[in-house]
Write a protein that holds these residues in place. Structure first.
Motif, mmCIF file in Angstrom:
data_model
loop_
_atom_site.group_PDB
_atom_site.id
_atom_site.type_symbol
_atom_site.label_atom_id
_atom_site.label_comp_id
_atom_site.label_asym_id
_atom_site.label_seq_id
_atom_site.Cartn_x
_atom_site.Cartn_y
_atom_site.Cartn_z
ATOM 1 N N UNK A 12 0.790 -1.235 0.000
ATOM 2 C CA UNK A 12 0.000 0.000 0.000
ATOM 3 C C UNK A 12 0.818 1.278 0.000
ATOM 4 N N UNK A 13 2.030 1.234 -0.519
ATOM 5 C CA UNK A 13 2.880 2.429 -0.549
ATOM 6 C C UNK A 13 2.337 3.495 -1.503
ATOM 7 N N UNK A 14 1.617 3.081 -2.524
ATOM 8 C CA UNK A 14 0.990 4.029 -3.440
ATOM 9 C C UNK A 14 1.906 4.614 -4.496
ATOM 10 N N UNK A 15 3.105 4.126 -4.618
ATOM 11 C CA UNK A 15 4.031 4.649 -5.627
ATOM 12 C C UNK A 15 3.492 4.429 -7.048
ATOM 13 N N UNK A 16 2.804 3.331 -7.265
ATOM 14 C CA UNK A 16 2.245 3.056 -8.583
ATOM 15 C C UNK A 16 1.185 4.096 -8.966
ATOM 16 N N UNK A 17 0.304 4.421 -8.042
ATOM 17 C CA UNK A 17 -0.752 5.399 -8.315
ATOM 18 C C UNK A 17 -0.175 6.794 -8.525
ATOM 19 N N UNK A 25 -4.574 2.605 -9.074
ATOM 20 C CA UNK A 25 -5.194 3.340 -7.976
ATOM 21 C C UNK A 25 -5.016 2.479 -6.734
ATOM 22 N N UNK A 26 -5.450 3.011 -5.601
ATOM 23 C CA UNK A 26 -5.421 2.250 -4.353
ATOM 24 C C UNK A 26 -6.844 2.040 -3.877
ATOM 25 N N UNK A 33 -3.091 -1.933 -4.167
ATOM 26 C CA UNK A 33 -3.103 -1.596 -5.588
ATOM 27 C C UNK A 33 -4.349 -2.123 -6.286
ATOM 28 N N UNK A 34 -4.862 -1.301 -7.190
ATOM 29 C CA UNK A 34 -5.925 -1.696 -8.102
ATOM 30 C C UNK A 34 -5.473 -1.299 -9.503
ATOM 31 N N UNK A 35 -5.625 -2.203 -10.441
ATOM 32 C CA UNK A 35 -5.249 -1.923 -11.830
ATOM 33 C C UNK A 35 -6.459 -1.327 -12.537
ATOM 34 N N UNK A 58 7.621 -5.188 -5.210
ATOM 35 C CA UNK A 58 7.695 -6.012 -6.411
ATOM 36 C C UNK A 58 6.361 -6.616 -6.792
ATOM 37 N N UNK A 59 5.298 -5.930 -6.465
ATOM 38 C CA UNK A 59 3.945 -6.428 -6.723
ATOM 39 C C UNK A 59 3.583 -6.417 -8.202
ATOM 40 N N UNK A 60 4.141 -5.462 -8.928
ATOM 41 C CA UNK A 60 3.739 -5.241 -10.319
ATOM 42 C C UNK A 60 4.736 -5.906 -11.266
ATOM 43 N N UNK A 61 4.222 -6.690 -12.198
ATOM 44 C CA UNK A 61 5.049 -7.247 -13.263
ATOM 45 C C UNK A 61 4.361 -6.977 -14.593
#
Length: 64
Positions: A12-17, A25-26, A33-35, A58-61
């Motif tokens: 839940x760090x939110x760096x992706x969003x 999004x979160x 994470x939500x895609x 490393x959640x996202x690939x």
């Protein structure tokens, strides 16, 4: 390109969003994470790659 996430690894760090708000999004309830777009077009490829790179767990690939 296809985006894969393993929500069980997300912290839940939110760096992706923050990095790619059109793609990630979160969740309101858990902050995980939500895609938003699992198969983005080429214009979002760099943003998706950066989001995967900065994810601390490393959640996202990505795959082709």
């Amino acid at each position: 390109m296809k985006i894969h996430v393993d929500r069980s690894r997300c912290v839940g760090a939110g760096q992706c969003a923050l990095t790619a708000p059109a793609l990630f999004d979160q969740g309101d309830d858990d902050g995980l994470v939500e895609v938003l777009d699992a198969e983005p077009d080429g214009t979002q490829a760099a943003a998706a790659a950066l989001a995967a790179q900065v994810c601390p767990s490393g959640t996202i690939t990505l795959s082709r």
